[in-house]
Design an enzyme around this catalytic site. Sequence first.
Site, short mmCIF file in Angstrom:
data_model
loop_
_atom_site.label_atom_id
_atom_site.label_comp_id
_atom_site.label_asym_id
_atom_site.label_seq_id
_atom_site.Cartn_x
_atom_site.Cartn_y
_atom_site.Cartn_z
N CYS A 86 0.81 -1.22 0.00
CA CYS A 86 0.00 0.00 0.00
C CYS A 86 0.84 1.27 0.00
O CYS A 86 0.30 2.37 -0.16
CB CYS A 86 -0.92 0.02 1.21
SG CYS A 86 -1.78 -1.54 1.48
N HIS A 335 -9.00 3.87 -1.35
CA HIS A 335 -7.67 3.26 -1.25
C HIS A 335 -7.37 2.36 -2.46
O HIS A 335 -7.32 1.14 -2.33
CB HIS A 335 -7.58 2.47 0.05
CG HIS A 335 -6.24 1.89 0.33
ND1 HIS A 335 -5.06 2.42 -0.15
CD2 HIS A 335 -5.87 0.79 1.07
CE1 HIS A 335 -4.04 1.70 0.27
NE2 HIS A 335 -4.51 0.71 1.01
#
Length: 391
Positions: A86, A335
Amino acid sequence: MRDAYLIGAGQTAFGAFPERSYRELFAEAYEHACERVDGGIEQTDIDEAVVGSLGVGGRQLGLSGPAVTEHVGLHNVPCTRVENACAAGGFAVRQAVQAIRSGMADVVLASGFEVMSDMSGDVTKYWLGVSGETEWERLTGTTFSGVYAQMASAYLDRYDATPEDLSRVAVKNHGNGAKNPKAHLGFECSLDDAVAAPEVAAPLNLYHCCPTSDGAAVAILASEDVVDNYTDERIRVAGVGAASDHVGLAERDSYLGLSATETAAETAYDRAGVDPDDLDFAEVHDCFAIAELLAYEDLGFCERGEAPQLLREGVTDPDGDLPVNTSGGLKSKGHPIGATGTGQVVEVFDQFTGRAGDRQLAEPRYGLTHNVGGSGGATAIHVFENEEVSG
């Protein structure tokens, strides 16, 4: 070493776009970023490109960087794909800064993209799981939300914190995201709604978890030698910090903080010559509500165990002393893994150039971005300075 400056940044909306290709999303973000370079920019001006992507679903894992840059006409431009879970986008920005500071390039494109909504929920959970410890977490059945739930349980057990404090993170960030037209979940929620949401992994419920999103974001950086050719708005990358840690929770000394964030923050502050008290706003990695609370403490915004108090007192609200996640954060803005870190930089650009609309802060001078990979295995932090605002 030469300073690097942010001269343009743009992104797609974050959301669920299973019908759109990753090339198409990248092209939109690239065009948006180029349009925001005040003095204009030509394709031939870009010396290098760095692209962040996890490669969810396995699409174009090899050469996905050149696959998107050639799609927008950046032929013969060296392009590197960065994968750090991420934190891929944040590390893409870091490598762009390194290329400029080393003298190897004057103008560098840093970007990220991800498409996550064109597969089943089970497959998505698999791809999220590879950002954790594969053998002892994912293959034993632990989900990504389950990993953060363990951290949340440890925190609530140790400190004066309750599940309601986790819900306050959601309420704040949804309030900010409701003012962001690019947000995936751009709606407000009440504290009652956030508290009563269905359980995902105790003590985390649905409102404590960010969505899986599609999207792309691009930042364009230039050296101090050429920045005046592109803009009069001087946004300097004042400090950069990065660090890594054990990928799996079981290998760590504590569940109550991310040591990679602490180390990266210390480096970024030192290189920028600032302290946490100097910051005017921050974009932090709130993949789960507990992650934002830990970030407050890891980044030095408060002492250990005091993060819930910052929320309760409104310190991190838009009108507080240190607004956090004015974009809506991962919780509301979304996200798309590879695009998250570069998307945080887009919010910095918007705030510093007066483009943040209803989210606009009053003349911020210093802003911070905090991008985490997995459950803390890697962290990239950048401190930006608006040189047009005096101290």
